[in-house]
Design a protein around this motif. Structure first.
Motif, mmCIF file in Angstrom:
data_model
loop_
_atom_site.group_PDB
_atom_site.id
_atom_site.type_symbol
_atom_site.label_atom_id
_atom_site.label_comp_id
_atom_site.label_asym_id
_atom_site.label_seq_id
_atom_site.Cartn_x
_atom_site.Cartn_y
_atom_site.Cartn_z
ATOM 1 N N ASP A 1 -23.346 -23.500 27.574
ATOM 2 C CA ASP A 1 -24.684 -22.941 27.429
ATOM 3 C C ASP A 1 -24.573 -21.747 26.475
ATOM 4 O OD1 ASP A 1 -27.185 -21.836 27.632
ATOM 5 O OD2 ASP A 1 -27.162 -21.635 29.813
ATOM 6 N N ARG B 1 -32.475 -27.845 24.349
ATOM 7 C CA ARG B 1 -32.179 -27.403 25.702
ATOM 8 C C ARG B 1 -32.187 -28.604 26.642
ATOM 9 N NH1 ARG B 1 -36.451 -22.587 25.305
ATOM 10 N NH2 ARG B 1 -35.148 -21.009 24.304
ATOM 11 N N LYS B 2 -31.286 -28.568 27.599
ATOM 12 C CA LYS B 2 -31.256 -29.588 28.655
ATOM 13 C C LYS B 2 -30.995 -28.893 29.983
ATOM 14 C CE LYS B 2 -29.715 -33.636 25.985
ATOM 15 N NZ LYS B 2 -28.667 -34.688 25.843
ATOM 16 N N SER B 3 -31.861 -29.175 30.943
ATOM 17 C CA SER B 3 -31.724 -28.596 32.295
ATOM 18 C C SER B 3 -31.604 -27.078 32.244
ATOM 19 C CB SER B 3 -30.504 -29.202 33.005
ATOM 20 O OG SER B 3 -30.620 -30.614 33.086
ATOM 21 N N GLY B 4 -32.362 -26.461 31.347
ATOM 22 C CA GLY B 4 -32.387 -25.013 31.241
ATOM 23 C C GLY B 4 -31.264 -24.408 30.433
ATOM 24 N N ALA B 5 -30.311 -25.228 29.974
ATOM 25 C CA ALA B 5 -29.176 -24.715 29.213
ATOM 26 C C ALA B 5 -29.391 -24.968 27.719
ATOM 27 C CB ALA B 5 -27.886 -25.384 29.666
ATOM 28 N N GLN B 6 -29.059 -23.965 26.892
ATOM 29 C CA GLN B 6 -29.162 -24.102 25.431
ATOM 30 C C GLN B 6 -27.849 -24.720 24.940
ATOM 31 O OE1 GLN B 6 -32.127 -22.889 23.676
ATOM 32 N NE2 GLN B 6 -31.253 -24.425 22.312
#
Length: 463
Positions: free
Chosen positions: A161, A182-187
């Motif tokens: 992230d 972004r995926k599942s809140g992670a950059q």
């Protein structure tokens, strides 16, 4: 043309040399066959053979008659105390060819004790190559991907992230560009450049044939009329010497027409089918009925394969990334930007190149330092000014590009209007590939727009 061929084979030699010297292909292991190298890197057999001949002269490879080519079994790869930053990128890539080198140069000026190794794998099996590389040798510190590569990541590799590492830079970027990574809140990726698909034109051809240049807000009918005036048989031999428009069958181009006609690729109702059929009919009108457009299909050929950079077509749908590649090969004119006139919705596709950091990154400190420097506004401004790439930082683009050009690209006031990445249109990218395969007869002029629209709607409706 000779310079271009030399560039192609020397580039492949560099790619294979770095794979060998990094330990990805080990002494005694086989390289891909000549046929596979031609296919995966979009090169002629002559260019591939010249690359292999160069590596053979350097003592890096040995040809085994009837078996293939192996890395020299007695090759010794030197080691030293210098630190090494490894970057893996998809190939072919206009960004790698024309932009990444400037970033690496700036990084090595600031970190002269660090060697930067660039590895390239073909886009078509990029993630499989990364997984294999991780099993056989050191993992890369950074991975440079396209938006399509990012969407196709299968989870075989985990990534960091980057929110905290790049917090200050991310906060200054266009939200429309940064959010899709972004995926599942992670950059999981930070874009290094992006571009909308836009309409470029050759003002010299417009002037030569006495055709008025595109005006803001022009219509599809006006585009077709201009394309007709720009489609010329100079010597009367029945063969077209100049086309008004170059169109591409590739999925990073033609859906723009559908988006401008309001097509939502997730819908499958009667209205959706009608809008899709209307969009597809434009291509048959331009290519087969009015014969004012040439069709560009062989995307693997890349540089100069399209009629537009050769000065043989007056208009083309392109990106600033592709245009930068054409300019680096000495585009013989200064292209201008026209507004997209295909329908009432001011929408277009977006493309991007982005950096990712694997969880197995051997040197996170160096990788983070490279990212911060590569996306520094001063370096971004230099790259934008020298190459024509768009920055993901609004302030850079506003300093380098004129406001009228940014407005024609649907970029204004620090915002990107109505731009979508392909993976936002198609949550299931397998459907995109299926749709692409189903279009062969249509592009050959052997299937009607209505028939194809119906079959495409059926594909989109499947669970």
């Amino acid at each position: 043309m000779r310079r271009d061929n030399e560039f192609r084979y020397s580039r492949l030699a560099h790619i294979l040399r770095e794979q060998i010297m990094s330990g990805f292909i080990k002494p005694g292991q086989y390289l891909l066959s000549e046929n596979e190298l031609c296919k995966y890197y979009g090169l002629s057999r002559t260019s591939v053979r010249k690359s292999l001949e160069q590596l053979q002269k350097e003592g890096l490879i040995v040809k085994k008659v009837g078996q293939g080519t192996i890395v020299a079994p007695d090759l010794v790869i030197p080691t030293g105390e210098r630190r090494t930053l490894r970057i893996l990128a998809a190939s072919p890539s206009h960004f790698v060819d024309n932009c990444l080198g400037l970033m690496i140069e700036a990084f090595q000026n600031s970190y002269p004790h660090v060697d930067v190794k660039l590895l390239s794998f073909p886009s078509w099996n990029f993630w499989d190559s990364l997984s294999a590389g991780g099993e056989l040798g050191p993992w890369p510190d950074l991975v440079l991907v396209t938006d399509r590569n990012f969407a196709e990541a299968d989870g075989s590799a985990a990534f960091c992230d980057l929110s905290a590492i790049m917090a200050e830079t991310i906060g200054d970027m266009y939200p429309r560009v940064i959010e899709p990574f972004r995926k599942s809140g992670a950059q999981l990726a930070v874009p290094a450049t992006f571009s909308p698909v836009y309409l470029a034109y050759n003002p010299e051809l417009f002037a030569r044939f006495g055709v008025a240049e595109p005006r803001p807000g022009w219509t599809k009918e006006e585009l077709l009329e201009a394309a007709g005036q720009l489609t010329v048989d100079l010597d009367g031999d029945g063969m077209i010497d100049y086309y008004g428009l170059s169109l591409s069958s590739y999925f990073s181009r033609w859906p723009v027409v559908a988006l401008q006609n309001g097509v939502k690729f997730g819908g499958v109702g009667e209205r959706e089918r009608a809008e899709l059929a209307e969009s597809l009919a434009f291509f048959h009108d331009a290519i087969y009925r009015k014969r004012v457009a040439t069709l560009y299909q062989n995307w693997r050929s890349r540089i100069n394969a399209d009629a537009f950079p050769r000065g043989k077509a007056a208009m083309v749908m392109t990106t600033t990334i592709e245009m930068a590649g054409w300019r680096s090969e000495h585009l013989p004119f200064e292209a201008k930007i026209a507004s997209l006139p295909f329908g009432p919705v001011p929408s277009t596709l977006l493309v991007a190149n982005a950096f990712m950091m694997p969880e197995q990154c051997p040197d996170r400190e160096l990788a983070a330092a490279f990212l911060r420097l590569a996306l520094d506004p001063a370096l971004q401004k230099r790259i934008a000014a020298e190459t024509g790439f768009l920055s993901c930082l609004p302030g850079v683009n506003e300093a380098v590009w004129d406001p009228a050009s940014l407005a024609l690209l649907n970029i204004a006031g620090g915002r990107i209007e109505n731009g979508l990445f392909a993976h936002e249109l198609f949550a299931d990218l397998d459907k995109l590939d299926e749709l692409d395969t189903e279009m062969d007869l249509f592009w050959a002029g052997l299937e009607s727009a209505e028939s194809l629209a119906g079959r495409m709607a059926d594909i989109l409706a499947k669970d």
